[in-house]
Write a protein that holds these residues in place. Sequence first.
Motif, PDB file in Angstrom:
ATOM      1  N   GLU A  15      44.736   1.540 103.056  1.00  0.00           N
ATOM      2  CA  GLU A  15      44.334   0.826 101.855  1.00  0.00           C
ATOM      3  C   GLU A  15      45.516   0.567 100.923  1.00  0.00           C
ATOM      4  OE1 GLU A  15      39.818   2.643 101.472  1.00  0.00           O
ATOM      5  OE2 GLU A  15      41.379   3.397 100.120  1.00  0.00           O
ATOM      6  N   THR A  16      45.299  -0.326  99.981  1.00  0.00           N
ATOM      7  CA  THR A  16      46.250  -0.523  98.891  1.00  0.00           C
ATOM      8  C   THR A  16      46.005   0.562  97.845  1.00  0.00           C
ATOM      9  OG1 THR A  16      46.335  -2.907  99.249  1.00  0.00           O
ATOM     10  CG2 THR A  16      47.058  -2.092  97.096  1.00  0.00           C
ATOM     11  N   LEU A  17      47.072   1.279  97.496  1.00  0.00           N
ATOM     12  CA  LEU A  17      46.971   2.407  96.572  1.00  0.00           C
ATOM     13  C   LEU A  17      47.931   2.202  95.409  1.00  0.00           C
ATOM     14  CD1 LEU A  17      47.121   5.247  99.271  1.00  0.00           C
ATOM     15  CD2 LEU A  17      45.051   4.290  98.227  1.00  0.00           C
ATOM     16  N   GLU A  18      47.756   2.977  94.386  1.00  0.00           N
ATOM     17  CA  GLU A  18      48.655   2.913  93.240  1.00  0.00           C
ATOM     18  C   GLU A  18      50.033   3.427  93.631  1.00  0.00           C
ATOM     19  OE1 GLU A  18      48.949   4.623  88.637  1.00  0.00           O
ATOM     20  OE2 GLU A  18      47.114   4.906  89.829  1.00  0.00           O
ATOM     21  N   ASP A  19      51.062   2.746  93.181  1.00  0.00           N
ATOM     22  CA  ASP A  19      52.427   3.191  93.459  1.00  0.00           C
ATOM     23  C   ASP A  19      52.669   4.549  92.813  1.00  0.00           C
ATOM     24  OD1 ASP A  19      52.971   0.862  94.811  1.00  0.00           O
ATOM     25  OD2 ASP A  19      53.941  -0.115  93.099  1.00  0.00           O
ATOM     26  N   PRO A  20      53.370   5.460  93.520  1.00  0.00           N
ATOM     27  CA  PRO A  20      53.680   6.753  92.901  1.00  0.00           C
ATOM     28  C   PRO A  20      54.672   6.594  91.755  1.00  0.00           C
ATOM     29  CG  PRO A  20      54.844   6.527  94.980  1.00  0.00           C
ATOM     30  CD  PRO A  20      53.935   5.336  94.871  1.00  0.00           C
ATOM     31  N   LYS A  21      54.585   7.497  90.793  1.00  0.00           N
ATOM     32  CA  LYS A  21      55.456   7.457  89.623  1.00  0.00           C
ATOM     33  C   LYS A  21      56.066   8.836  89.391  1.00  0.00           C
ATOM     34  CE  LYS A  21      52.892   3.818  87.166  1.00  0.00           C
ATOM     35  NZ  LYS A  21      52.021   3.485  88.305  1.00  0.00           N
ATOM     36  N   ILE A  22      57.191   8.865  88.708  1.00  0.00           N
ATOM     37  CA  ILE A  22      57.787  10.131  88.283  1.00  0.00           C
ATOM     38  C   ILE A  22      56.876  10.747  87.224  1.00  0.00           C
ATOM     39  CG2 ILE A  22      59.745  11.214  87.123  1.00  0.00           C
ATOM     40  CD1 ILE A  22      60.522  10.278  89.861  1.00  0.00           C
ATOM     41  N   LEU A  23      56.334  11.921  87.515  1.00  0.00           N
ATOM     42  CA  LEU A  23      55.444  12.611  86.578  1.00  0.00           C
ATOM     43  C   LEU A  23      56.145  13.767  85.877  1.00  0.00           C
ATOM     44  CD1 LEU A  23      52.161  12.772  88.722  1.00  0.00           C
ATOM     45  CD2 LEU A  23      52.870  11.011  87.085  1.00  0.00           C
ATOM     46  N   ASN A  24      57.126  14.361  86.570  1.00  0.00           N
ATOM     47  CA  ASN A  24      57.849  15.497  86.017  1.00  0.00           C
ATOM     48  C   ASN A  24      59.352  15.284  86.230  1.00  0.00           C
ATOM     49  OD1 ASN A  24      55.429  17.192  85.453  1.00  0.00           O
ATOM     50  ND2 ASN A  24      55.224  17.139  87.679  1.00  0.00           N
ATOM     51  N   PRO A  25      60.176  15.899  85.417  1.00  0.00           N
ATOM     52  CA  PRO A  25      61.629  15.719  85.579  1.00  0.00           C
ATOM     53  C   PRO A  25      62.143  16.149  86.950  1.00  0.00           C
ATOM     54  CG  PRO A  25      61.135  16.753  83.473  1.00  0.00           C
ATOM     55  CD  PRO A  25      59.856  16.736  84.241  1.00  0.00           C
ATOM     56  N   THR A  26      61.395  16.991  87.640  1.00  0.00           N
ATOM     57  CA  THR A  26      61.829  17.505  88.949  1.00  0.00           C
ATOM     58  C   THR A  26      61.322  16.657  90.116  1.00  0.00           C
ATOM     59  OG1 THR A  26      59.934  19.011  88.840  1.00  0.00           O
ATOM     60  CG2 THR A  26      62.078  19.890  88.190  1.00  0.00           C
ATOM     61  N   ASP A  27      60.688  15.523  89.827  1.00  0.00           N
ATOM     62  CA  ASP A  27      60.149  14.651  90.877  1.00  0.00           C
ATOM     63  C   ASP A  27      61.206  13.689  91.413  1.00  0.00           C
ATOM     64  OD1 ASP A  27      57.656  15.760  90.449  1.00  0.00           O
ATOM     65  OD2 ASP A  27      56.852  14.021  89.361  1.00  0.00           O
ATOM     66  N   ALA A  28      60.948  13.188  92.614  1.00  0.00           N
ATOM     67  CA  ALA A  28      61.679  12.048  93.158  1.00  0.00           C
ATOM     68  C   ALA A  28      60.681  11.147  93.853  1.00  0.00           C
ATOM     69  CB  ALA A  28      62.762  12.490  94.133  1.00  0.00           C
ATOM     70  N   ILE A  29      61.001   9.870  93.926  1.00  0.00           N
ATOM     71  CA  ILE A  29      60.210   8.910  94.705  1.00  0.00           C
ATOM     72  C   ILE A  29      61.051   8.484  95.895  1.00  0.00           C
ATOM     73  CG2 ILE A  29      58.973   6.713  94.705  1.00  0.00           C
ATOM     74  CD1 ILE A  29      57.815   8.770  92.754  1.00  0.00           C
ATOM     75  N   ILE A  30      60.469   8.550  97.093  1.00  0.00           N
ATOM     76  CA  ILE A  30      61.186   8.077  98.273  1.00  0.00           C
ATOM     77  C   ILE A  30      60.427   6.918  98.914  1.00  0.00           C
ATOM     78  CG2 ILE A  30      62.173  10.359  98.702  1.00  0.00           C
ATOM     79  CD1 ILE A  30      60.304  10.501 101.186  1.00  0.00           C
ATOM     80  N   ARG A  31      61.197   6.034  99.535  1.00  0.00           N
ATOM     81  CA  ARG A  31      60.635   4.978 100.380  1.00  0.00           C
ATOM     82  C   ARG A  31      60.618   5.511 101.804  1.00  0.00           C
ATOM     83  NH1 ARG A  31      63.400   1.182 103.248  1.00  0.00           N
ATOM     84  NH2 ARG A  31      65.295   1.478 101.976  1.00  0.00           N
ATOM     85  N   THR A  32      59.459   5.533 102.409  1.00  0.00           N
ATOM     86  CA  THR A  32      59.296   6.143 103.719  1.00  0.00           C
ATOM     87  C   THR A  32      60.069   5.377 104.792  1.00  0.00           C
ATOM     88  OG1 THR A  32      57.088   6.869 103.075  1.00  0.00           O
ATOM     89  CG2 THR A  32      57.604   6.898 105.426  1.00  0.00           C
ATOM     90  N   ALA A  33      60.863   6.107 105.565  1.00  0.00           N
ATOM     91  CA  ALA A  33      61.535   5.514 106.729  1.00  0.00           C
ATOM     92  C   ALA A  33      60.596   5.551 107.928  1.00  0.00           C
ATOM     93  CB  ALA A  33      62.830   6.260 107.031  1.00  0.00           C
ATOM     94  N   VAL A  34      60.112   6.740 108.258  1.00  0.00           N
ATOM     95  CA  VAL A  34      59.057   6.923 109.258  1.00  0.00           C
ATOM     96  C   VAL A  34      58.213   8.106 108.817  1.00  0.00           C
ATOM     97  CG1 VAL A  34      60.116   5.915 111.320  1.00  0.00           C
ATOM     98  CG2 VAL A  34      60.683   8.264 110.676  1.00  0.00           C
TER      99      VAL A  34
END
Length: 338
Positions: A15-34
């Motif tokens: 499904e189409t889902l909401e894009d993840p966002k930085i919620l805490n200073p210790t977060d990172a967002i990655i683009r999935t390779a596999v």
Amino acid sequence: MRGAMIYAPGDIRFETLEDPKILNPTDAIIRTAVTCVCGSDLWSYRGTEPTDAPHPMGHEYVGFVEEVGSGVTSVRPGQFVIGSFATSDNTCANCRNGFQSSCLHREFMSTCQADYVRIPNAQGTLVATDHVPGEELWPSLLAVSDVMGTGWWAADAAEVKPGSTAVVVGDGAVGLCAVIAAKEMGAEQIIAMSRHESRQKLAREFGATDIVAERGVEGVAQIKELTGGIGADSVLECVGTAESMQQALHSARPGGNVGFVGVPHDVATDGQELFFSHVGLRGGPAPVRRYLPDLIGLVQAGRIDPGKVFDLTLPLDQVAEGYKAMDERRAIKALLKP
């Protein structure tokens, strides 16, 4: 973004889902390779674990850093990273003792069958490679994020030593990776318990010296025959059922060790039986972060190739077919490409 959701047993939707966002200073967002489907995902798919409401799926990932929180300095946008299914700050007492999967700030990943993923505790969880590895290495590096790390933990927990005998109970991806681990740790005899020809073949390729197809009393008898009548020094339990645990405990010699890494379902041990067996028992969620640097190095050096457990490759939007194929045992493990 797009991602997998489970609605009910057997009901996986892309499904189409909401894009993840930085919620805490210790977060990172990655683009999935596999990413991929894990054997433990099948507990929900088969209804063994209830699905009370629709929720995302997936806990194995490698990818490219897109964004980091203000508290993340260990990785930066553009880097290729590998993490663990259990996030960790890698600084608390449990982490310092090598059990990052019991980190005091642990979060279990559960949203990784998607285009983008938020990684909590990114500072301590993610390990970046020196350069972007060739795509031919991505499957093996993905395996390191869970099944190879878990197989390694099974061998470590069972105290596999050079020249020892090891039995691997389970021929799924974790069990097959446990064969790799037992070989790397120096086991002289590695007995893989498997009933499936294609998995037996891969187990031998990974280092198994013997195959036992029998189960229960017959299986234990075969193990005893192959180990001089006493049982194995180390047994690696990689399934998580009551039957597999009994198989493991009864296959170990007195004074031997069982490392159990299959998520337990209806497993109970008889305290008196365990007491008189002199068998050591250790397991739990794999502290993959402890092993990540070394396992990444082994993959990049070409010494191990756990990516061979992926015998089905699908576009990410066909994730439901990946579940179905693994459930029907048409595939050991399904690799998903966004």
